[in-house]
Design an enzyme around this catalytic site. Structure first.
Site, mmCIF file in Angstrom:
data_model
loop_
_atom_site.group_PDB
_atom_site.id
_atom_site.type_symbol
_atom_site.label_atom_id
_atom_site.label_comp_id
_atom_site.label_asym_id
_atom_site.label_seq_id
_atom_site.Cartn_x
_atom_site.Cartn_y
_atom_site.Cartn_z
ATOM 1 N N THR A 117 -2.576 -0.561 0.235
ATOM 2 C CA THR A 117 -1.462 -0.031 -0.570
ATOM 3 C C THR A 117 -0.142 -0.071 0.178
ATOM 4 O O THR A 117 -0.108 0.069 1.422
ATOM 5 C CB THR A 117 -1.769 1.430 -0.977
ATOM 6 O OG1 THR A 117 -0.596 2.019 -1.518
ATOM 7 C CG2 THR A 117 -2.192 2.276 0.209
ATOM 8 N N TYR A 141 -3.312 9.705 1.428
ATOM 9 C CA TYR A 141 -3.846 8.501 0.789
ATOM 10 C C TYR A 141 -3.458 7.261 1.600
ATOM 11 O O TYR A 141 -4.312 6.446 1.984
ATOM 12 C CB TYR A 141 -3.315 8.416 -0.649
ATOM 13 C CG TYR A 141 -3.505 7.087 -1.303
ATOM 14 C CD1 TYR A 141 -4.780 6.551 -1.469
ATOM 15 C CD2 TYR A 141 -2.411 6.345 -1.764
ATOM 16 C CE1 TYR A 141 -4.961 5.312 -2.068
ATOM 17 C CE2 TYR A 141 -2.585 5.119 -2.366
ATOM 18 C CZ TYR A 141 -3.853 4.598 -2.517
ATOM 19 O OH TYR A 141 -4.016 3.380 -3.101
#
Ligand code: UDP
Length: 327
Positions: A117, A141
């Site tokens: 990501t 995350y």
């Protein structure tokens, strides 16, 4: 033809990847615990229910299907939740990936495509991000995904695990043929929440923060169509099979849109009012995340065809209206 073990194949991106893999002549084997995925999204190959934290089950599935490659999507992926419950992210994402990577190496399956990501970059205001930028994630995350990238490099050094890492920007849209689409419970992502607000399934969208240092005060993201995104993954499988070695690729378009701009586009596409209110910032959100890299185009030959906001919202709206969101 390649057997590809697709973790998270019952989820939003994983199910689109399975469709693209099948269309390219591969066999996608979905491995999913169905915590955030949906069994009825598994339409394009065999299904094996299992958890990444269950190593014996992983070994069993590797032995049964003898995959030539792994495509690893299964992960928790909510920025806000990751700030409140970081342990879930380190356990599921990092420990789970460690199990999977160890099982793949033990089975001699050494081609690995990993879903990472842009959140691994963190807040680098005003900078377009390329693969060489330093990674300073500002939420758990992003930190969990960066840790897995590090793990892959170590496993390559020790065991020859070849890997393609894709750092996604913001994924939106749905299969234009309507076979699969986006569906999370709870939903936390901008586009589906906005479509819910448009057709009255929720009262209003809350804009998380209007005091960011951007032209209209709202966060800027680079949106990429899920079908374009998964096409890159199929190219990644070929890249590895051709022996081209480990590589990191950003998957974004290079164009950033603010939350208010996404709302404006949605109003135009749906021809409906978008009820929204202005709320506080969501902890962990970066101001601006926009890809500044052509590497995927130049080296992989990736050619996004549906990644305009207009097409992404049109496809998402079509899917939204099928009623899948009502289950
Ligand atoms: N966002 C928002 N309201 C919402 C959900 C998201 O304003 O209800 C904003 C969020 O702050 C971010 C952008 O929309 O700037 C995209 O958020 P999303 O959760 O879709 O993806 P993320 O960027 O967290 O991966």
């Amino acid at each position: 033809m390649t057997n590809v073990l697709v973790t998270g194949g019952a989820g939003y991106i994983g199910s689109h990847a399975c469709k693209a893999l099948k269309a390219a002549g591969h066999i996608p084997i979905t491995y999913d615990n169905l915590v955030t995925g949906w069994q009825d999204a598994v339409k394009f190959g065999p299904f094996e229910k299992g958890d990444l934290l269950d190593r014996p089950r992983l070994d069993e599935v590797f032995a049964k299907h003898q995959p030539n490659a792994v495509m690893h999507f299964a992960a928790l992926s909510q920025v806000g939740e990751s700030m409140k419950e970081p342990a879930k992210y380190w356990r599921n994402n990092v420990s789970g990936s460690l199990n999977l990577i160890e099982a793949a190496v033990a089975a001699g399956c050494l081609d690995f495509v990993f879903s990472s990501t842009c959140a691994t970059y963190g807040d680098q205001d005003g900078v377009t991000l390329n693969e060489e930028n330093v990674q300073h994630p500002i939420n758990a995350y992003g930190a969990s995904k960066r840790a897995i990238e590090d793990m892959l490099r170590d496993f390559e050094a020790a065991y020859g695990l070849r890997h393609v890492v894709f750092r996604y920007f913001n994924v939106a849209g749905a299969d234009p043929e309507g076979e699969v689409g986006e569906f999370h419970r709870p939903e936390t992502h901008l586009v589906p929440l906005m479509l819910d607000a448009i057709d009255g399934k929720r009262d209003a969208l809350t804009i998380y923060g209007t005091d960011y240092d951007t032209p209209d005060g709202t966060c800027i993201r680079d949106y990429v169509h899920v079908c374009d995104l998964v096409d890159a993954h199929v190219l990644g499988i070929r890249w590895l099979a051709d022996g081209k070695g480990s590589r990191v690729f950003n998957l974004g378009t290079g164009s950033g849109f603010s939350v208010r701009e996404v709302i404006d586009h949605s109003r135009n596409v749906t021809n409906r009012n978008v009820p929204f209110n202005e709320g506080a910032r969501r902890p962990g959100d970066c101001t601006r995340l926009v890809s500044g890299s052509d590497r995927a185009a130049e080296e992989l030959g990736w050619r996004p065809t549906r990644s305009t906001l207009q097409t992404m919202i049109t496809d998402a709206w079509r899917w939204h209206q099928t009623g899948h969101y009502d289950r």
